[in-house]
Enzyme design. Structure first.
Site, PDB file in Angstrom:
ATOM      1  N   TYR A  45       6.770  71.064 -57.894  1.00  0.00           N
ATOM      2  CA  TYR A  45       5.671  71.901 -58.396  1.00  0.00           C
ATOM      3  C   TYR A  45       4.577  71.055 -59.037  1.00  0.00           C
ATOM      4  O   TYR A  45       3.548  71.575 -59.432  1.00  0.00           O
ATOM      5  CB  TYR A  45       6.176  72.961 -59.396  1.00  0.00           C
ATOM      6  CG  TYR A  45       7.081  72.407 -60.471  1.00  0.00           C
ATOM      7  CD1 TYR A  45       6.564  71.762 -61.587  1.00  0.00           C
ATOM      8  CD2 TYR A  45       8.463  72.515 -60.352  1.00  0.00           C
ATOM      9  CE1 TYR A  45       7.398  71.228 -62.548  1.00  0.00           C
ATOM     10  CE2 TYR A  45       9.307  71.991 -61.311  1.00  0.00           C
ATOM     11  CZ  TYR A  45       8.774  71.356 -62.404  1.00  0.00           C
ATOM     12  OH  TYR A  45       9.607  70.819 -63.354  1.00  0.00           O
ATOM     13  N   LYS A  46       4.800  69.746 -59.165  1.00  0.00           N
ATOM     14  CA  LYS A  46       3.772  68.869 -59.726  1.00  0.00           C
ATOM     15  C   LYS A  46       2.854  68.405 -58.580  1.00  0.00           C
ATOM     16  O   LYS A  46       2.067  69.203 -58.082  1.00  0.00           O
ATOM     17  CB  LYS A  46       4.434  67.714 -60.484  1.00  0.00           C
ATOM     18  CG  LYS A  46       5.158  68.223 -61.746  1.00  0.00           C
ATOM     19  CD  LYS A  46       5.996  67.194 -62.472  1.00  0.00           C
ATOM     20  CE  LYS A  46       6.655  67.838 -63.700  1.00  0.00           C
ATOM     21  NZ  LYS A  46       7.791  67.076 -64.219  1.00  0.00           N
ATOM     22  N   ARG A 105      -3.447  64.517 -72.108  1.00  0.00           N
ATOM     23  CA  ARG A 105      -2.984  63.994 -70.820  1.00  0.00           C
ATOM     24  C   ARG A 105      -3.829  64.564 -69.678  1.00  0.00           C
ATOM     25  O   ARG A 105      -4.060  65.768 -69.627  1.00  0.00           O
ATOM     26  CB  ARG A 105      -1.513  64.387 -70.667  1.00  0.00           C
ATOM     27  CG  ARG A 105      -0.797  63.773 -69.515  1.00  0.00           C
ATOM     28  CD  ARG A 105       0.676  64.112 -69.578  1.00  0.00           C
ATOM     29  NE  ARG A 105       0.940  65.512 -69.249  1.00  0.00           N
ATOM     30  CZ  ARG A 105       2.082  65.955 -68.729  1.00  0.00           C
ATOM     31  NH1 ARG A 105       3.078  65.109 -68.510  1.00  0.00           N
ATOM     32  NH2 ARG A 105       2.253  67.219 -68.456  1.00  0.00           N
ATOM     33  N   PHE A 138      11.805  61.929 -69.994  1.00  0.00           N
ATOM     34  CA  PHE A 138      11.548  63.345 -70.244  1.00  0.00           C
ATOM     35  C   PHE A 138      12.783  63.949 -70.921  1.00  0.00           C
ATOM     36  O   PHE A 138      13.911  63.714 -70.484  1.00  0.00           O
ATOM     37  CB  PHE A 138      11.268  64.037 -68.906  1.00  0.00           C
ATOM     38  CG  PHE A 138      10.759  65.430 -69.035  1.00  0.00           C
ATOM     39  CD1 PHE A 138       9.422  65.669 -69.319  1.00  0.00           C
ATOM     40  CD2 PHE A 138      11.609  66.508 -68.879  1.00  0.00           C
ATOM     41  CE1 PHE A 138       8.941  66.976 -69.427  1.00  0.00           C
ATOM     42  CE2 PHE A 138      11.137  67.814 -68.994  1.00  0.00           C
ATOM     43  CZ  PHE A 138       9.797  68.051 -69.269  1.00  0.00           C
ATOM     44  N   ASP A 167      14.272  59.109 -61.366  1.00  0.00           N
ATOM     45  CA  ASP A 167      13.610  60.405 -61.393  1.00  0.00           C
ATOM     46  C   ASP A 167      12.165  60.172 -60.944  1.00  0.00           C
ATOM     47  O   ASP A 167      11.436  59.380 -61.550  1.00  0.00           O
ATOM     48  CB  ASP A 167      13.667  60.990 -62.814  1.00  0.00           C
ATOM     49  CG  ASP A 167      13.179  62.429 -62.844  1.00  0.00           C
ATOM     50  OD1 ASP A 167      12.265  62.759 -62.058  1.00  0.00           O
ATOM     51  OD2 ASP A 167      13.696  63.221 -63.655  1.00  0.00           O
TER      52      ASP A 167
HETATM   53  C1  LIG Z   1       8.824  67.890 -65.059  1.00  0.00           C
HETATM   54  C2  LIG Z   1      10.064  67.130 -65.352  1.00  0.00           C
HETATM   55  C3  LIG Z   1      11.311  67.782 -65.480  1.00  0.00           C
HETATM   56  C4  LIG Z   1      11.430  69.277 -65.443  1.00  0.00           C
HETATM   57  O1  LIG Z   1      12.685  69.713 -64.993  1.00  0.00           O
HETATM   58  P1  LIG Z   1      12.861  71.205 -64.457  1.00  0.00           P
HETATM   59  O2  LIG Z   1      14.311  71.401 -64.375  1.00  0.00           O
HETATM   60  O3  LIG Z   1      12.161  71.270 -63.126  1.00  0.00           O
HETATM   61  O4  LIG Z   1      12.191  72.124 -65.429  1.00  0.00           O
HETATM   62  C5  LIG Z   1      12.438  66.996 -65.666  1.00  0.00           C
HETATM   63  N1  LIG Z   1      12.363  65.645 -65.727  1.00  0.00           N
HETATM   64  C6  LIG Z   1      11.173  64.994 -65.627  1.00  0.00           C
HETATM   65  C7  LIG Z   1      11.133  63.512 -65.701  1.00  0.00           C
HETATM   66  C8  LIG Z   1       9.993  65.722 -65.455  1.00  0.00           C
HETATM   67  O5  LIG Z   1       8.832  65.089 -65.401  1.00  0.00           O
END
Ligand SMILES: *Cc1c(COP(=O)(O)O)cnc(C)c1O
Length: 396
Positions: free
Chosen positions: A208-209, A355, A112, A183
């Protein structure tokens, strides 16, 4: 055995098929009630006393311990707060300090962007001789060489759902003398995770996911208990101090996982998350995983039979796939807008990915068939070609 799904515990609008719980989970009914209680009965009436009287100060650790139970971590090993990007930064900074003779952070090109951006930002702060090295996901194992200080990977690829082998790659990292950071953004609450078994030093994730903690819900960070006292907090805020209310001028990290906390905890969001986690009572992650694989398999079968225009972008083998299914299509953006207008909510990830997340707490086989039929109709009728679906919103 529990009855899945538990749709009745969520507020999902009538007629909507929500296949985006991998991005923002829906509102659990108990969470709305809890938020109201926190606002009116705690903040509204007790004001600052609530830090003690409503036990706000204990909430970050209480929620951390509940999350630990989902990811195979020991109680006391998970801290909550801030956002995932911040937790990535903290884990990376601490991990680099544990390997002072090495200069390479290894990640993959499917990670990400925020994880990669945080690594770039950290490097620009600590010195240009550090390097962020990214390789294709399938080449990671070979790329773990003896100059690598930290391997930082996301278990489940946010675009394709491709899943890394945490145990094997952690062992590779350790063989090469590197520190491992996982992660779990698309793993926690989606599939069983065994952090203790895989032996990684750090893990981070968001809530939040799949945990349905609501927009802006706090993130979490895990440090392996035996290395905790080696962890030097780069973000040395007062709530990570050993004695925050002693108001000492010098920073001394807490002797517990609290050293990975930074500032004032987001109490409203934490209380919402605490209530959201109640939805999982009586459900095992193995049961969730079994149901998720069945939903994903059906969706792939249905969509491939109905929509020859789309190409599966997720692994076909369920073992190496997370809890989402992605299809590639050149005009994916307008297709998704047409689906959303018809009540099937997924999302689009550039450049061409449709997705769909599958969350057995509130999605069942009927939803899968219904969603595939709507997708078939959008593709066959080419209703996605309507110019109104081309208009891009800020969030896709
Ligand atoms: C959703 C996601 C994020 C988002 O980070 P935030 O700081 O919560 O906005 C970061 N890394 C990964 C791998 C994600 O899937």
């Amino acid at each position: 055995m529990t009855q899945l799904p538990k749709k009745h515990l969520f507020d999902i609008p009538e007629g909507m098929i929500y296949l985006d719980g991998n991005s923002l989970g829906p509102l659990p009914k108990g969470a709305a009630e809890r938020a109201t209680k926190t606002l009116t009965q705690e903040w509204g009436t007790q004001l600052i006393k609530a830090w003690n009287t409503a036990d706000w100060m204990a909430l970050p650790q209480k929620v951390g311990d509940r999350i630990a139970g989902f990811i195979g971590a020991a109680p006391g090993s998970v801290a909550t707060g801030d956002t995932l990007s911040i937790k990535v930064y903290q884990a990376l900074a601490a991990a680099l300090k544990m390997r002072p003779d090495r200069r390479v952070i290894l990640s993959d090109t499917g990670n990400f962007p925020s994880d990669l951006y945080m690594a770039q930002g950290l490097i620009s702060t600590i010195g240009k001789d550090y390097e962020l090295r990214t390789v294709a996901p399938e080449d990671v194992a070979e790329a773990i060489t003896e100059d690598v200080a930290v391997v930082m990977l996301t278990e489940v690829d946010y675009r394709t759902g491709r899943r890394h082998d945490m145990t094997e790659l952690t062992a590779r990292a350790h063989q090469a003398g590197a520190v491992m950071i996982w992660d779990l953004a698309h793993s926690a609450g989606a599939l069983p995770v065994d952090l203790t078994g895989c032996n990684a030093e750090f893990a981070v994730g968001c809530t939040y996911k799949y945990f349905n903690g609501g927009p802006g819900a706090p993130a979490f960070i895990y440090a392996r208990p035996d290395i905790l006292l080696e962890v030097e907090p780069a973000l040395s805020g007062w709530l990570g101090h050993d004695a925050p209310f002693a108001m000492e001028p010098g920073y001394r990290p807490a002797m517990t996982t609290e050293r990975l906390r930074v500032g004032t905890p987001p109490i409203v969001q934490l209380s919402i998350l605490d209530a959201a986690l109640d939805v999982w009572d009586g459900v095992s992650m193995d049961e969730i995983r079994g149901a998720s694989v069945a939903l994903c398999e059906s969706f792939i079968t249905e969509v491939e039979a109905r929509c020859p225009q789309l190409t599966l972008a997720s692994p076909r083998d369920a073992v190496v796939r997370g809890s989402q299914v992605s299809f590639a299509f050149e005009e994916g953006y307008p297709v998704m807008q047409a689906l959303i207008e018809r009540g099937v909510i997924g999302d689009f990830r550039a450049p061409n990915i449709l997705r769909f997340g599958f969350t057995p707490l509130y999605i069942d086989q009927d939803d899968v068939i219904a969603a595939a039929k709507v997708l078939e109709d959008v593709m066959t009728s080419e209703s996605w070609k309507d110019p109104k679906y081309q208009v891009r919103s800020r969030v896709t």
